[in-house]
Design a protein around this motif. Structure first.
Motif, PDB file in Angstrom:
ATOM      1  N   MET A 284      26.549 -12.799  48.219  1.00 46.48           N
ATOM      2  CA  MET A 284      25.485 -13.548  47.562  1.00 46.48           C
ATOM      3  C   MET A 284      25.246 -14.869  48.282  1.00 46.48           C
ATOM      4  N   TYR A 296      16.403 -10.653  44.590  1.00 47.06           N
ATOM      5  CA  TYR A 296      17.280 -10.591  43.402  1.00 47.06           C
ATOM      6  C   TYR A 296      16.426 -10.535  42.131  1.00 47.06           C
ATOM      7  N   GLN A 319      19.774  -6.353  46.922  1.00 43.20           N
ATOM      8  CA  GLN A 319      20.427  -7.193  47.933  1.00 43.20           C
ATOM      9  C   GLN A 319      21.853  -6.685  48.171  1.00 43.20           C
TER      10      GLN A 319
END
Ligand code: SAM
Length: 353
Positions: A284, A296, A319
């Motif tokens: 992330m 996202y 993602q």
């Protein structure tokens, strides 16, 4: 517990949110201008007065005036204050109205508007953790998704992505059997079928309304080497495929491992599986930028709910990153996975047994 508030930080955040609200309003204005044909009416006309634009579009001047004010303040349209004229120069026309051009962003905008349109459903699944089938979105999302992805496929698929794969274009030239899974409106399938008339293509998607649109596209293109079937990725019929591909859909599936396994079993042992996925880093922390913000967000509203609505409900998300995707493909029996090529928005993975 007492708290100390840093009001500089409050102002800074309020400024950012104000900016985002302006952006959200501008997207709606851009969408309205697209759907009503105002950008198209301005394209190539040079500077126009409000009256000239009214004359050309026949639209209500009171609405047009406000619209022009908003899009001019946004910088989407050039405003000449001295002459009170409005202009859509070619660089902006490419973004806002020239359909099919790689720079056209109206599909992207439409996909955002589609999410706002059905916000109650987005909130409901977010709160409850329920799944939301792909079919449970606004129609505006299906054509918006196609409009958004199609220019990128037109710009890259035939010219760059297929040639980046090992030996695939030779097979396609000679005559190969190809499956495009999760094909949506079939734009990728039609592009390949047009380029490789010796090969036969089948586009597969479980969303019937999308398959109906895909069939229309193929018919309009006059193609006889392509067909479209309503089926799931985990159990579509057919075998002996030389090449299988999947565009921005693997992460939407409930059981991407099961789907990839079925695809492997439907392919010849020396077949190639091309997986196009949104660009993302493996963590992330690597995705903390506007593309991460966008993907996202779409993932929270569309991709993860679509996956959770299906069996297994893995919810990979948009993602996932190459490492996670490669693990899925390895588990499905593809021992070799490499990044064949990429664009700023997509990674193109090649998977082989
Ligand atoms: C984001 S859209 C991408 C569509 C198309 N490939 C494109 O690039 O425009 C994801 C597609 O995957 C399809 N899909 C999701 N899960 C599926 C499954 N298990 N089997 C078949 N299709 C699936 C959806 O119906 C949808 O058309």
């Amino acid at each position: 517990m007492s708290e100390t508030i840093d009001f500089d930080k409050v102002h800074e955040m309020a400024g950012k949110v104000m900016h985002d609200v302006a952006g959200a309003v501008s997207l709606m204005m851009a969408y309205m201008g697209d759907q009503a044909g105002v950008f198209a009416a301005m394209d190539g006309e040079g500077p126009m007065t409000l009256e000239q634009l009214v004359g050309k579009t026949g639209m209500e001047p009171k609405y047009l005036r406000e619209w022009l004010g908003s899009v001019s303040a946004a910088g989407y349209v050039d405003f000449d204050a001295e002459n009170e004229t409005f202009e859509l120069p070619p660089e902006k026309a490419l973004i806002f109205t020239r359909e099919g051009q790689p720079a056209c962003m109206q599909g992207f905008i439409q996909a955002v508007v589609a999410q706002f349109e059905m916000h109650e459903k987005a909130v409901d699944v977010f709160k409850t953790g329920k799944g939301r089938p792909w079919s449970d979105h606004s129609n505006c999302l299906f054509c918006g998704t196609d409009r958004f992805f199609r220019p990128g496929y037109a710009a890259n698929l035939v010219s760059t992505w297929l040639p980046a794969l090992d030996g695939v274009t030779d097979k396609l030239e000679a005559g190969a059997k190809v499956a495009d899974i999760g094909c949506g409106y079939g734009s990728s399938t039609v592009l390949m079928a047009r380029e490789y008339p010796n090969s036969t293509f089948v586009g597969i998607d479980f969303h019937e309304p999308s398959i109906i649109e895909a069939r229309k596209q193929a018919q309009e293109a006059g193609l006889t080497n392509v067909s479209f079937e309503v089926a799931t990725a985990q159990d579509f019929p057919g075998d002996g495929f030389d090449f299988a591909c999947i565009f921005d859909a693997l992460h939407d599936m409930g059981d991407p491992v099961g789907a990839a396994r079925h695809i492997r079993e439907a392919m010849k042992p020396d077949g190639t599986f091309m997986v196009v996925e949104p660009m993302a880093g493996d963590t992330m922390a690597e995705n903390m930028h506007p593309m991460g913000q966008i993907f996202y967000g779409f993932s929270c509203m569309g991709c993860v709910p679509a996956s959770l609505a299906q069996d297994v409900g893995l919810g990979l998300g948009a993602q996932a990153g190459q490492k996670r995707l490669a693990a899925v493909l390895n588990e499905a029996g593809f021992s070799h996975v490499r990044r064949a090529t990429e664009t700023p928005t997509n990674m193109v993975l090649e998977a082989t047994v």
